[in-house]
Enzyme design. Structure first.
Site, short mmCIF file in Angstrom:
data_model
loop_
_atom_site.label_atom_id
_atom_site.label_comp_id
_atom_site.label_asym_id
_atom_site.label_seq_id
_atom_site.Cartn_x
_atom_site.Cartn_y
_atom_site.Cartn_z
N ALA A 1 1.49 -1.09 0.13
CA ALA A 1 0.25 0.01 -0.24
C ALA A 1 0.94 1.29 -0.15
O ALA A 1 2.26 1.42 0.54
CB ALA A 1 -0.84 -0.30 1.17
N ASP A 2 0.76 2.41 -0.51
CA ASP A 2 1.29 3.54 -0.15
C ASP A 2 0.79 4.89 -0.14
O ASP A 2 -0.84 4.38 0.97
CB ASP A 2 1.27 3.97 -2.66
CG ASP A 2 0.50 4.33 -2.90
OD1 ASP A 2 -1.15 4.31 -2.26
OD2 ASP A 2 0.44 4.61 -4.54
N SER A 3 1.07 5.35 0.03
CA SER A 3 -0.33 6.73 1.08
C SER A 3 -1.82 6.68 1.07
O SER A 3 -3.05 6.90 0.65
CB SER A 3 0.40 7.95 1.17
OG SER A 3 0.84 8.05 -0.07
N ASP B 1 -3.55 4.36 -1.65
CA ASP B 1 -4.19 3.15 -1.06
C ASP B 1 -4.17 3.33 0.47
O ASP B 1 -5.59 3.74 1.19
CB ASP B 1 -3.28 2.39 -1.17
CG ASP B 1 -2.94 1.66 -2.20
OD1 ASP B 1 -3.19 2.55 -3.20
OD2 ASP B 1 -1.46 1.45 -2.95
#
Length: 74
Positions: free
Chosen positions: A32-34, A36
């Site tokens: 997950a990125d920010s 997400d």
């Protein structure tokens, strides 16, 4: 609650719910990125009628952290 949250995470991040555990790290294990995480937090807030302030997000790194946070703030 854990199963529902795992389903929401699987849908949001496009991962298999069966691979998600309480120890799963959003960034390291689930990729997950920010953005997400932001979208996931919005969905969790709506589903559980709880507000997760930005400063509290720093303490939430794993799926188990989310479950504990929501349980303690309902």
């Amino acid at each position: 609650m854990l199963e529902k949250i795992k389903e929401m995470i699987a849908d949001s991040l496009g991962v298999d719910a069966g691979t998600i555990t309480e120890e799963s790290s959003f960034k390291d294990d689930l990729g997950a990125d920010s953005l997400d995480l932001f979208e996931l937090v919005m969905a969790l807030e709506e589903e559980y009628d709880v507000e997760i302030p930005t400063e509290d997000l720093e303490s939430i790194a794993t799926v188990g952290d989310v479950v504990k946070y929501i349980e303690s703030h309902q």
